[in-house]
Design an enzyme around this catalytic site. Structure first.
Site, mmCIF file in Angstrom:
data_model
loop_
_atom_site.group_PDB
_atom_site.id
_atom_site.type_symbol
_atom_site.label_atom_id
_atom_site.label_comp_id
_atom_site.label_asym_id
_atom_site.label_seq_id
_atom_site.Cartn_x
_atom_site.Cartn_y
_atom_site.Cartn_z
ATOM 1 N N PRO A 16 0.807 -1.039 0.064
ATOM 2 C CA PRO A 16 0.020 0.034 0.102
ATOM 3 C C PRO A 16 0.771 1.236 -0.016
ATOM 4 O O PRO A 16 1.648 1.290 1.044
ATOM 5 C CB PRO A 16 -0.845 -0.125 1.315
ATOM 6 C CG PRO A 16 0.059 -1.184 2.067
ATOM 7 C CD PRO A 16 0.897 -1.917 1.359
ATOM 8 N N CYS A 99 3.172 2.888 9.194
ATOM 9 C CA CYS A 99 3.352 4.020 8.646
ATOM 10 C C CYS A 99 4.033 5.133 9.447
ATOM 11 O O CYS A 99 3.579 5.040 10.530
ATOM 12 C CB CYS A 99 1.982 4.666 8.135
ATOM 13 S SG CYS A 99 2.017 6.279 7.229
ATOM 14 N N ASN A 210 8.783 -7.231 3.747
ATOM 15 C CA ASN A 210 8.618 -5.981 2.890
ATOM 16 C C ASN A 210 10.073 -5.026 3.342
ATOM 17 O O ASN A 210 10.428 -5.011 4.273
ATOM 18 C CB ASN A 210 7.396 -5.144 3.296
ATOM 19 C CG ASN A 210 7.192 -3.911 2.655
ATOM 20 O OD1 ASN A 210 7.215 -2.786 3.685
ATOM 21 N ND2 ASN A 210 7.351 -3.750 1.422
ATOM 22 N N GLY A 212 12.755 -2.717 0.524
ATOM 23 C CA GLY A 212 13.933 -2.768 -0.442
ATOM 24 C C GLY A 212 14.098 -3.859 -1.513
ATOM 25 O O GLY A 212 15.212 -3.921 -2.124
ATOM 26 N N GLY A 232 7.384 -2.969 -2.688
ATOM 27 C CA GLY A 232 6.962 -1.486 -2.787
ATOM 28 C C GLY A 232 7.290 -0.858 -4.017
ATOM 29 O O GLY A 232 6.704 -0.814 -5.167
ATOM 30 N N ARG A 233 7.998 0.205 -3.975
ATOM 31 C CA ARG A 233 8.243 1.400 -5.072
ATOM 32 C C ARG A 233 8.677 0.721 -6.248
ATOM 33 O O ARG A 233 8.341 1.415 -7.363
ATOM 34 C CB ARG A 233 9.089 2.348 -4.438
ATOM 35 C CG ARG A 233 8.607 3.529 -3.595
ATOM 36 C CD ARG A 233 9.817 4.222 -2.659
ATOM 37 N NE ARG A 233 10.457 3.293 -1.477
ATOM 38 C CZ ARG A 233 11.630 3.685 -1.209
ATOM 39 N NH1 ARG A 233 12.184 4.966 -1.572
ATOM 40 N NH2 ARG A 233 12.114 2.856 -0.206
#
Length: 337
Positions: A16, A99, A210, A212, A232-233
């Site tokens: 997310p 977060c 999660n 890297g 992720g990114r």
């Protein structure tokens, strides 16, 4: 018909990400791989209960399997929103305990909740009592003065007593006092060994890693130690990675132009609904990452440069031509040699 989320092995998901994992991105990402688990952006309970449920909960049917990630710390509100998620058709609901944003800290949302494992357990218990779909937790390996493996293990054990058995672990601590949210994504070192150890010490739990992860090879390596990997990114900036991950299930990798053939009717539909073209095209800028013409593709579709459907069609034609020129050049060089 999507695969039931409980039977997906291994569990590979897209993290997310605020402002990024919108329903437009999720539709696009789904085209690469039917088995990737999609997550919404984090949605606070307040936004759902007081800001319009339709706006925050609607998604495209093609996005399944899809998880709603909730932000909040009021057990009753979280239970209510979890029930709404189940009624809306979500496959799973997840509580954000990772977060690092100062905005959410002020409302006792996100990583700051790691300091209150009993409260998180109460929240998860209420959520689980309200629904039949799985309830999971995404958290950090630590925060501020709570950085040891033993403290993370205590957090997980406390929450697991509720019957929750699925934890997605961001392998960095979050320094809530001193680092910005952006710095908290990069500065604290990755401690994958802590996540591996958690799986080793609690083999009955479903542990996903999660932080890297950027390649198929890295994902394969992590899967030797844990049950799943959350990307992720990299899944946003280089979405074709999701197609490469299809090798985990022996899937054929789709052609990038086939992806756009499927994406174009969706773009047309969203434009008919009144969506600005730029809020859709911003999610597809990385489609041709590291390939000839990728820069011109990004330029053509970013910053409001694409104003019409024809502009997108022209961008596709231009990059197809650039890639063909490169292929012809390589073949000619091989022939000459």
């Amino acid at each position: 018909m999507s695969t039931p989320i409980q039977s997906l092995t291994p569990r590979i998901s897209v993290a997310p990400m605020m402002d990024w994992t919108t329903k437009d991105y999720r539709f696009f990402a789904r085209l690469f791989n039917p088995n990737i688990i999609m997550y919404t952006e984090m949605v606070t309970t307040g936004a759902i209960l007081f800001g319009g449920a339709n706006r925050h909960l609607d998604y495209n049917n093609e996005e399944h399997p899809i998880v709603l990630q909730l932000g909040g710390s009021n057990p009753k509100d979280l239970a209510t929103c979890s029930k709404m998620a189940q009624d809306w058709g979500y496959d799973e609901v997840n509580l954000n305990v990772g977060c690092p944003s100062d905005r959410v800290q002020n409302n006792k949302i996100g990583a700051c909740l790691m300091a209150e494992p009993d409260l998180v357990a109460e929240c998860i218990a209420e959520m689980r009592n309200a629904v039949d779909i799985p309830v999971t937790v995404k958290h950090r390996i630590g925060i501020d003065n709570m950085q040891s493996y033993e403290e993370m293990l205590h957090f997980v054990d406390t929450v697991a007593k509720t019957g929750c058995d699925n934890f997605i672990v961001h392998a960095r601590i979050a320094l809530l006092q001193g680092l910005s949210p952006k710095e908290n994504r990069d500065v604290p070192p990755l401690r994958y060994e802590d996540v591996y150890r958690l799986k080793q010490d609690r083999p009955h739990l479903l542990i996903e890693l999660n932080g890297g992860v950027k390649t198929f090879t890295e994902t394969q390596e992590h899967l030797k130690h844990v049950d799943g990997v959350m990307i992720g990114r990299e899944a946003y900036h280089n979405p074709y990675l999701l197609a490469e991950l299809g090798q985990l299930w022996n899937l054929d990798m789709p052609n990038r132009f086939e992806i756009m053939d499927q994406m174009m009717p969706y773009i047309a539909k969203r434009m008919e609904e009144g969506a600005p073209l730029s809020i859709i095209t911003r999610h597809i800028l990385g489609l041709f990452q590291n390939l000839p013409g990728a820069r011109k593709w990004r330029q053509a579709l970013s910053g409001g440069n694409a104003k019409t459907f024809s502009d997108v069609e022209n961008a596709i034609a231009n990059i197809k031509e650039a890639m063909q020129r490169t292929e012809d050049y390589i073949q000619n060089k091989q022939t000459d040699s």
